[in-house]
Design a protein around this motif. Sequence first.
Motif, PDB file in Angstrom:
ATOM      1  N   UNK A  18       0.872  -1.174   0.000  1.00  0.00           N
ATOM      2  CA  UNK A  18       0.000   0.000   0.000  1.00  0.00           C
ATOM      3  C   UNK A  18       0.907   1.222   0.000  1.00  0.00           C
ATOM      4  N   UNK A  19       0.506   2.257  -0.698  1.00  0.00           N
ATOM      5  CA  UNK A  19       1.246   3.521  -0.677  1.00  0.00           C
ATOM      6  C   UNK A  19       0.552   4.436   0.323  1.00  0.00           C
ATOM      7  N   UNK A  20       1.295   4.891   1.340  1.00  0.00           N
ATOM      8  CA  UNK A  20       0.795   5.843   2.322  1.00  0.00           C
ATOM      9  C   UNK A  20       1.459   7.185   2.064  1.00  0.00           C
ATOM     10  N   UNK A  21       0.659   8.244   2.017  1.00  0.00           N
ATOM     11  CA  UNK A  21       1.174   9.573   1.734  1.00  0.00           C
ATOM     12  C   UNK A  21       0.878  10.492   2.907  1.00  0.00           C
ATOM     13  N   UNK A  22       1.931  11.068   3.475  1.00  0.00           N
ATOM     14  CA  UNK A  22       1.803  12.126   4.480  1.00  0.00           C
ATOM     15  C   UNK A  22       1.392  13.356   3.674  1.00  0.00           C
ATOM     16  N   UNK A  23       0.085  13.570   3.556  1.00  0.00           N
ATOM     17  CA  UNK A  23      -0.452  14.444   2.513  1.00  0.00           C
ATOM     18  C   UNK A  23      -0.489  15.930   2.836  1.00  0.00           C
TER      19      UNK A  23
ATOM     20  N   UNK B 294       8.759   4.885  -8.835  1.00  0.00           N
ATOM     21  CA  UNK B 294       8.615   3.741  -9.730  1.00  0.00           C
ATOM     22  C   UNK B 294       9.556   2.611  -9.290  1.00  0.00           C
ATOM     23  N   UNK B 295      10.799   2.950  -8.997  1.00  0.00           N
ATOM     24  CA  UNK B 295      11.804   1.967  -8.571  1.00  0.00           C
ATOM     25  C   UNK B 295      11.392   1.321  -7.240  1.00  0.00           C
ATOM     26  N   UNK B 296      10.963   2.150  -6.270  1.00  0.00           N
ATOM     27  CA  UNK B 296      10.594   1.611  -4.960  1.00  0.00           C
ATOM     28  C   UNK B 296       9.347   0.728  -5.020  1.00  0.00           C
ATOM     29  N   UNK B 297       8.384   1.099  -5.849  1.00  0.00           N
ATOM     30  CA  UNK B 297       7.182   0.273  -5.986  1.00  0.00           C
ATOM     31  C   UNK B 297       7.560  -1.078  -6.583  1.00  0.00           C
ATOM     32  N   UNK B 298       8.406  -1.085  -7.600  1.00  0.00           N
ATOM     33  CA  UNK B 298       8.853  -2.361  -8.177  1.00  0.00           C
ATOM     34  C   UNK B 298       9.593  -3.195  -7.131  1.00  0.00           C
ATOM     35  N   UNK B 299      10.445  -2.549  -6.345  1.00  0.00           N
ATOM     36  CA  UNK B 299      11.166  -3.242  -5.283  1.00  0.00           C
ATOM     37  C   UNK B 299      10.190  -3.833  -4.260  1.00  0.00           C
TER      38      UNK B 299
ATOM     39  N   UNK C 159       4.888   1.354   0.929  1.00  0.00           N
ATOM     40  CA  UNK C 159       5.635   2.517   0.467  1.00  0.00           C
ATOM     41  C   UNK C 159       5.079   3.745   1.185  1.00  0.00           C
ATOM     42  N   UNK C 160       5.967   4.548   1.759  1.00  0.00           N
ATOM     43  CA  UNK C 160       5.556   5.746   2.489  1.00  0.00           C
ATOM     44  C   UNK C 160       6.192   6.962   1.831  1.00  0.00           C
ATOM     45  N   UNK C 161       5.377   7.978   1.577  1.00  0.00           N
ATOM     46  CA  UNK C 161       5.848   9.233   0.995  1.00  0.00           C
ATOM     47  C   UNK C 161       5.756  10.300   2.079  1.00  0.00           C
ATOM     48  N   UNK C 162       6.900  10.887   2.452  1.00  0.00           N
ATOM     49  CA  UNK C 162       6.896  11.924   3.481  1.00  0.00           C
ATOM     50  C   UNK C 162       8.157  12.771   3.400  1.00  0.00           C
TER      51      UNK C 162
ATOM     52  N   UNK D 291      10.191  -1.559   8.143  1.00  0.00           N
ATOM     53  CA  UNK D 291      10.488  -2.289   6.909  1.00  0.00           C
ATOM     54  C   UNK D 291       9.815  -1.716   5.680  1.00  0.00           C
ATOM     55  N   UNK D 292       9.338  -0.473   5.780  1.00  0.00           N
ATOM     56  CA  UNK D 292       8.702   0.179   4.633  1.00  0.00           C
ATOM     57  C   UNK D 292       9.764   0.777   3.712  1.00  0.00           C
ATOM     58  N   UNK D 293       9.362   1.012   2.481  1.00  0.00           N
ATOM     59  CA  UNK D 293      10.180   1.724   1.507  1.00  0.00           C
ATOM     60  C   UNK D 293       9.736   3.185   1.597  1.00  0.00           C
ATOM     61  N   UNK D 294      10.648   4.078   1.948  1.00  0.00           N
ATOM     62  CA  UNK D 294      10.262   5.454   2.270  1.00  0.00           C
ATOM     63  C   UNK D 294      10.947   6.420   1.311  1.00  0.00           C
ATOM     64  N   UNK D 295      10.172   7.385   0.839  1.00  0.00           N
ATOM     65  CA  UNK D 295      10.661   8.336  -0.153  1.00  0.00           C
ATOM     66  C   UNK D 295      10.189   9.741   0.182  1.00  0.00           C
ATOM     67  N   UNK D 296      11.113  10.697   0.092  1.00  0.00           N
ATOM     68  CA  UNK D 296      10.764  12.099   0.249  1.00  0.00           C
ATOM     69  C   UNK D 296      10.227  12.653  -1.056  1.00  0.00           C
TER      70      UNK D 296
END
Length: 154
Positions: free
Chosen positions: A4-9, A141-146, A70-73, A86-91
């Motif tokens: 699931x993609x979680x976004x700190x919106x 894109x890379x993190x989602x594939x991972x 996947x977490x976006x923050x 253990x999440x994949x986290x991206x700024x």
Amino acid sequence: MAPVIYVDADACPVKAEVLRVAERFDLATVFVANGGLRPSRDPKIRNVVVSAGADAADDWIVEHTRRNDVVITADIPLAARTVALGAHVLGPTGRPFTPETIGMALAMRDLKQHLRETGESKGFNASFSARDRSRFLGELDRLVKLALNSGSAT
């Protein structure tokens, strides 16, 4: 189970980009904020409005994030908490936060905060650029594939 993609919106400048990638990979996406979210008719998109508490959105995201999500923050303490899960986290500028990089990111955040508090720094952030947006899309894109590949290996 699919990630699931979680976004700190709150004040997230890449919501549209997140939706594009989520749609391409057919992933559920959850936008979490204190308010001001646009409703979506897409059943894979969920908006969660939390109370106005200082860390309410962060706490909600941590409570629901699982390994390989996947977490976006842009919030480095939240990034640290979700990396630990253990999440994949991206700024939003495309900067990934990993177990190897999160310690330095926290240290730099603390140093910058100290410099602002002592008046040594004015604390201006660079403006968000087209290059940041492009880097974000590539990294997401890379993190989602991972995440998808890691999830299928377990």
